[in-house]
Design a protein around this motif. Structure first.
Motif, short mmCIF file in Angstrom:
data_model
loop_
_atom_site.label_atom_id
_atom_site.label_comp_id
_atom_site.label_asym_id
_atom_site.label_seq_id
_atom_site.Cartn_x
_atom_site.Cartn_y
_atom_site.Cartn_z
N ARG A 73 0.80 -1.21 0.00
CA ARG A 73 0.00 0.00 0.00
C ARG A 73 0.85 1.28 0.00
NH1 ARG A 73 -5.11 -1.95 1.26
NH2 ARG A 73 -5.12 -4.02 0.32
N LEU A 74 2.13 1.16 0.35
CA LEU A 74 3.02 2.33 0.30
C LEU A 74 3.75 2.42 -1.03
CD1 LEU A 74 4.64 2.39 3.86
CD2 LEU A 74 2.91 3.93 2.95
N SER A 75 3.33 1.62 -2.01
CA SER A 75 4.07 1.54 -3.27
C SER A 75 4.14 2.89 -3.99
CB SER A 75 3.43 0.50 -4.19
OG SER A 75 2.08 0.83 -4.49
N LYS A 76 3.10 3.70 -3.92
CA LYS A 76 3.12 4.99 -4.62
C LYS A 76 4.21 5.89 -4.07
CE LYS A 76 -1.72 5.18 -6.09
NZ LYS A 76 -2.99 5.96 -6.04
N THR A 77 4.27 5.98 -2.75
CA THR A 77 5.31 6.82 -2.14
C THR A 77 6.69 6.23 -2.39
OG1 THR A 77 3.81 7.58 -0.40
CG2 THR A 77 6.16 7.76 0.03
N ARG A 78 6.82 4.91 -2.22
CA ARG A 78 8.12 4.27 -2.41
C ARG A 78 8.62 4.45 -3.84
NH1 ARG A 78 6.78 -0.20 -0.71
NH2 ARG A 78 6.33 -1.28 -2.67
N ASP A 79 7.74 4.25 -4.82
CA ASP A 79 8.14 4.39 -6.21
C ASP A 79 8.53 5.83 -6.53
OD1 ASP A 79 7.64 1.73 -6.54
OD2 ASP A 79 5.72 1.99 -7.57
N SER A 80 7.80 6.78 -5.97
CA SER A 80 8.12 8.19 -6.20
C SER A 80 9.50 8.54 -5.65
CB SER A 80 7.05 9.08 -5.55
OG SER A 80 7.39 10.44 -5.66
N LEU A 81 9.78 8.08 -4.44
CA LEU A 81 11.08 8.38 -3.83
C LEU A 81 12.21 7.64 -4.54
CD1 LEU A 81 10.22 8.33 -0.02
CD2 LEU A 81 10.81 10.31 -1.41
N SER A 82 11.99 6.37 -4.87
CA SER A 82 13.06 5.58 -5.48
C SER A 82 13.43 6.10 -6.86
CB SER A 82 12.67 4.11 -5.55
OG SER A 82 11.53 3.92 -6.36
N SER A 83 12.42 6.41 -7.68
CA SER A 83 12.71 6.92 -9.02
C SER A 83 13.37 8.29 -8.94
CB SER A 83 11.43 6.99 -9.86
OG SER A 83 10.48 7.86 -9.27
N GLY A 84 12.91 9.12 -8.01
CA GLY A 84 13.51 10.44 -7.84
C GLY A 84 14.95 10.34 -7.36
N PHE A 85 15.20 9.44 -6.43
CA PHE A 85 16.56 9.28 -5.91
C PHE A 85 17.49 8.76 -7.01
CE2 PHE A 85 20.09 7.68 -3.58
CZ PHE A 85 20.12 8.39 -2.38
N ALA A 86 17.01 7.80 -7.80
CA ALA A 86 17.82 7.27 -8.89
C ALA A 86 18.20 8.37 -9.87
CB ALA A 86 17.07 6.14 -9.59
N ARG A 87 17.23 9.23 -10.17
CA ARG A 87 17.51 10.34 -11.09
C ARG A 87 18.57 11.27 -10.52
NH1 ARG A 87 15.55 15.06 -10.42
NH2 ARG A 87 13.79 14.29 -9.15
N ILE A 88 18.53 11.49 -9.21
CA ILE A 88 19.46 12.42 -8.57
C ILE A 88 20.90 11.89 -8.56
CG2 ILE A 88 20.07 13.46 -6.34
CD1 ILE A 88 17.05 13.70 -5.81
N VAL A 89 21.05 10.59 -8.27
CA VAL A 89 22.41 10.06 -8.06
C VAL A 89 23.01 9.40 -9.30
CG1 VAL A 89 21.94 9.70 -5.62
CG2 VAL A 89 21.56 7.82 -7.22
N THR A 90 22.21 9.17 -10.32
CA THR A 90 22.74 8.52 -11.52
C THR A 90 23.89 9.33 -12.12
OG1 THR A 90 20.64 7.46 -12.05
CG2 THR A 90 22.20 7.74 -13.86
N GLY A 91 25.02 8.66 -12.34
CA GLY A 91 26.18 9.32 -12.94
C GLY A 91 27.01 10.13 -11.97
N LYS A 92 26.59 10.16 -10.69
CA LYS A 92 27.34 10.95 -9.69
C LYS A 92 28.33 10.04 -8.97
CE LYS A 92 24.89 14.77 -10.25
NZ LYS A 92 23.88 14.28 -11.20
N ARG A 93 29.58 10.42 -9.00
CA ARG A 93 30.61 9.62 -8.33
C ARG A 93 30.75 10.00 -6.86
NH1 ARG A 93 35.71 8.99 -12.55
NH2 ARG A 93 34.54 7.96 -14.22
N LYS A 94 30.29 11.17 -6.50
CA LYS A 94 30.36 11.59 -5.11
C LYS A 94 29.11 12.40 -4.77
CE LYS A 94 32.91 15.91 -5.92
NZ LYS A 94 34.09 16.70 -5.53
N ILE A 95 28.85 12.50 -3.49
CA ILE A 95 27.69 13.23 -3.01
C ILE A 95 28.13 14.67 -2.73
CG2 ILE A 95 25.89 13.34 -1.25
CD1 ILE A 95 25.83 10.87 -3.12
N ASP A 96 27.69 15.58 -3.59
CA ASP A 96 28.07 16.98 -3.43
C ASP A 96 26.86 17.82 -3.05
OD1 ASP A 96 26.61 17.12 -5.77
OD2 ASP A 96 28.36 17.37 -7.07
N ALA A 97 27.06 19.12 -2.97
CA ALA A 97 25.99 20.03 -2.55
C ALA A 97 24.80 19.98 -3.51
CB ALA A 97 26.53 21.45 -2.43
N ARG A 98 25.07 19.80 -4.80
CA ARG A 98 23.98 19.76 -5.79
C ARG A 98 23.10 18.53 -5.56
NH1 ARG A 98 22.68 21.80 -10.86
NH2 ARG A 98 20.55 21.06 -11.27
#
Length: 364
Positions: A73-98
């Protein structure tokens, strides 16, 4: 990283405040001994005599299957967060301010709230995660810390009846929540009485009557338009006369910004205390998860007016913005008692912080 690339669960979700589905009718109620009669103005339906011994808490669904249902039942929230997180970190070698700035925006869009999201990002920045895996682990740890901050206090032994006053604005699912809660108490062997004190909304009494019958609970009602404070008083009177264990008081939806309406619900609370000085023992505020940050405003004003003791958050299955759970737990010194994730009785669950975190960040 499996959590971030999880395929969307196509399983449809159910509305939390939908009317009860047809099902097997409860056993015909058996009359209880009545040492004294309540006010003649009140009309009531006798509750069944329980066969099981009384318990101090309502029966919760079995642990097996609860996590799976919550996760689904939490699939909508989980999918929203997971896809958003993947978009943010894809191709990033380090965690920076951006990356952290984009993550803050993602949290805000999930209704975690500006203040809570900012505080989370500050703590994540201090943790200095080196990569996406460390960032995920740090975020999960911080969310868990927020959700476990205010655990419900253990139920204190108290003389019957235990009175629960249920409040909230119109449309949040109060009636459904009351019906499910009553069913859980009766399943635990408790004698339950429901006070139909929402006397203003059309068909409100008829709706709560359906749930009372389904749960096997006694119902105390007055005519349409009656004084809700009088209904609450007579319900407590009837409960004392009939040795009822739990009284659940339904109340009319109150727009939290209308002072005069909030004063009327304060009168209901005073009426309960007039008959039973230590009552109500709980003031349960029902909030709709789909209303987002407006739920936070409702919680603040109802708490100021009535002294809320716990929160039930409904309709989590119908939103991709389940981050409101985090915002509420961060914003108030109040326990989140129940979450609603569907229309079935077992879909009203005790809030389990660890289970919620696991369901929200599940990798499969």
């Amino acid at each position: 990283m499996g959590w971030f690339w999880r395929k969307k669960d196509k399983t449809p979700t159910l509305a939390d405040d939908a009317p009860p589905q047809a099902g097997p009718s409860p056993s015909p109620p058996q009359p209880l001994p009545t040492p004294a009669e309540p006010s003649p103005a009140a009309e009531s339906v006798p509750a069944p005599t329980p066969d099981a011994p009384a318990e101090s808490e309502p029966v919760a669904p079995a642990r097996s299957g609860v996590f799976g249902r919550l996760k689904q039942r939490l699939s909508k929230t989980r999918d929203s967060l997971s896809s958003g997180f993947a978009r943010i970190v894809t191709g990033k070698r380090k965690i920076d301010a951006r990356v952290l700035e984009d993550l803050e925006e993602l949290l805000i869009t999930a209704d975690v709230g500006v203040q809570t999201s900012t505080a989370l990002i500050e703590r994540l920045t201090a943790a200095r995660p080196a990569d996406a895996d460390e960032l995920q682990a740090a975020l999960r740890s911080e969310v868990r810390a927020i959700l476990t901050r205010h655990r419900p206090a253990a139920a204190a032994a108290a003389a019957a009846p235990h009175v629960i006053m249920v409040v909230g604005v119109n449309g949040v699912g109060k009636t459904t929540t009351i019906g499910k809660l009553a069913a859980r108490y009766t399943a635990a062997g408790r004698r339950v009485l429901i006070a139909a004190a929402d006397t203003f909304r059309a068909a409100a009494v008829d709706q709560i009557a359906i749930w009372a019958e389904r749960a096997g609970a006694t119902l105390v009602r007055h005519r349409d338009g009656a004084d809700p404070a009088a209904v609450a008083y007579d319900a407590v009177e009837a409960a004392l006369a009939r040795n009822v264990d739990v009284v659940i008081v339904d109340t009319a939806g109150r727009l939290h910004t209308k002072v005069n309406l909030m004063e009327e619900i304060k009168k209901v609370k005073r009426s309960i205390a007039k008959r039973l000085p230590e009552a109500p023992h709980e003031v349960l505020l029902v909030l709709d998860a789909t209303t987002g940050q407006n739920a936070v405003s409702q919680a603040r004003l109802f708490n100021e007016a009535l002294g809320v003791t716990g929160i039930a958050l409904t309709k989590l299955d119908g939103t991709a913005k389940g981050g409101i759970v985090i915002a509420i737990c961060e914003s108030f010194d109040l326990p989140l008692r129940y979450i609603g994730i569907g229309e079935a009785i077992e879909d009203l669950q005790d809030f389990d912080p660890e289970g919620f975190v696991q369901a929200l960040f599940s990798e499969d």
